[in-house]
Write an enzyme that holds these catalytic residues in place. Sequence first.
Site, PDB file in Angstrom:
ATOM      1  CB  CYS A  91      -0.944  -8.040  23.415  1.00  0.00           C
ATOM      2  SG  CYS A  91      -2.262  -8.135  24.646  1.00  0.00           S
ATOM      3  CB  CYS A 112      -5.925 -14.092  23.134  1.00  0.00           C
ATOM      4  SG  CYS A 112      -6.456 -13.026  24.496  1.00  0.00           S
ATOM      5  CB  CYS A 127      -4.506 -12.522  19.618  1.00  0.00           C
ATOM      6  SG  CYS A 127      -4.138 -10.770  19.370  1.00  0.00           S
ATOM      7  CB  CYS A 178     -13.874   0.192  15.534  1.00  0.00           C
ATOM      8  SG  CYS A 178     -15.540  -0.050  14.897  1.00  0.00           S
ATOM      9  CB  CYS A 238     -16.961   1.637  18.696  1.00  0.00           C
ATOM     10  SG  CYS A 238     -16.949   0.149  19.720  1.00  0.00           S
ATOM     11  CB  CYS A 249     -19.916  -3.610  20.399  1.00  0.00           C
ATOM     12  SG  CYS A 249     -19.278  -4.602  19.046  1.00  0.00           S
ATOM     13  NE  ARG A 304     -19.845  -3.688  13.163  1.00  0.00           N
ATOM     14  CZ  ARG A 304     -19.985  -3.275  14.422  1.00  0.00           C
ATOM     15  NH1 ARG A 304     -19.262  -3.797  15.364  1.00  0.00           N
ATOM     16  NH2 ARG A 304     -20.854  -2.341  14.706  1.00  0.00           N
TER      17      ARG A 304
END
Length: 423
Positions: free
Chosen positions: A65, A69, A72, A109, A142, A202, A272
């Site tokens: 990516c 972040c 991550c 998801c 999702c 969400c 969740r």
Amino acid sequence: MDLLTTLVDKGLRRELPTREEALAVLATSDDDLLDVVAAAGKVRRRWFGRRVKLNYLVNLKSGLCPEDCSYCSQRLGSKAEILKYTWLKPEQASEAAAAGVAGGAKRVCIVASGRGPTDRDVDRVSQTIAAIKEQNEGVEVCACLGLLSDGQADRLRAAGADAYNHNLNTSEATYGDITTTHTYADRVETVQQAQAAGLSACSGLIAGMGESDADLVDVVFALRALDPDSVPVNFLIPFEGTPLAKEWNLTPQRALRILAMVRFICPDVEVRLAGGREVHLRSMQPLALHLANSIFLGDYLTSEGQAGKDDLAMIADAGFEVEGTNTSTLPEHRADALAGGGCGGHGGGGCGPCGDGDAAAEPAVRAGADAGTAPAPVEEARTEGARVEVAPVAAAAAPAGEARTDLVSVRRRGAGTELPPNA
């Protein structure tokens, strides 16, 4: 305790607690922990009974990516020994989703690493959504693809997506300390775009990144203001090879207090229990079911979770029941508002991956399949804090207060591999 009586009364009325009350929950002592759980459990049962919704993650594209972040394992510059592969084909994603549905998952998801999808990516994901829904009748889908551009949420909705996930992760004041390649405002805008398109929004948080109590309360209050239908609560998985690898700031007791605080602020929202529950709650996971009404089944994006059969046993042993496809997760007032194009609840608008997949990675060789090679052997790529394994391995209990780094396991099975999933 007067505080808990007040918070229960407010939760049953969907009334917002004060910041001071929320902070007081986080400041309660371990001696009061069961009282806190029992109080928040009353609110949870008022809106969700004893139902537990199961969700299943499919990592469509893993690693590489361009975003930075800090939490991550897929970030730019990550040294974590995770799987890296480019887009799964729609039939591969559908096959992976079927494993979760067979285990009782009501929602699938689908997640892709990267900053955000291109229009071509949206076309690709639309085909994947169609394939999943064709093979799995009644399943919710999702999408979690990162930052959305104008019109992309509408296209996903038209393709059959039910929800869109994009977490705020931490407070606005500390967001720049965690990520510099996009802003907190970018995340808020994407959640709002999903809501405007009629998708169930969400959005949640990651606890354990070194934030203060005030930061935790700030992000949950911000989520309440956004009013998503689902709030995933992730606990940082400190992967070796990431900037936050040494951030072991959580105990099972603190994790439970955080969940209780979220429940009091978001009483009628699907809370969740997401990434990191096995690492930080450990043997106290069943208590968390009295606070959260939704969990992920099996593995996460780049880390291995508890075996799906153990999740199901835990739910049954704790006296809860898996929510069926014929049951609405959301309370009636929220479900009606969402069906009517609104956001539900308190005047505003669910699926949350574990926070280690923020948005488009450059193409990589898909492990096992396209490369023509088998996944990494079980014994390779061991590091101090991340262990590669095919099945959970029992470990000796660490002394009280010490981090259980032995519980962090890099995912080496399921989607993108030739090994069966942990569903």
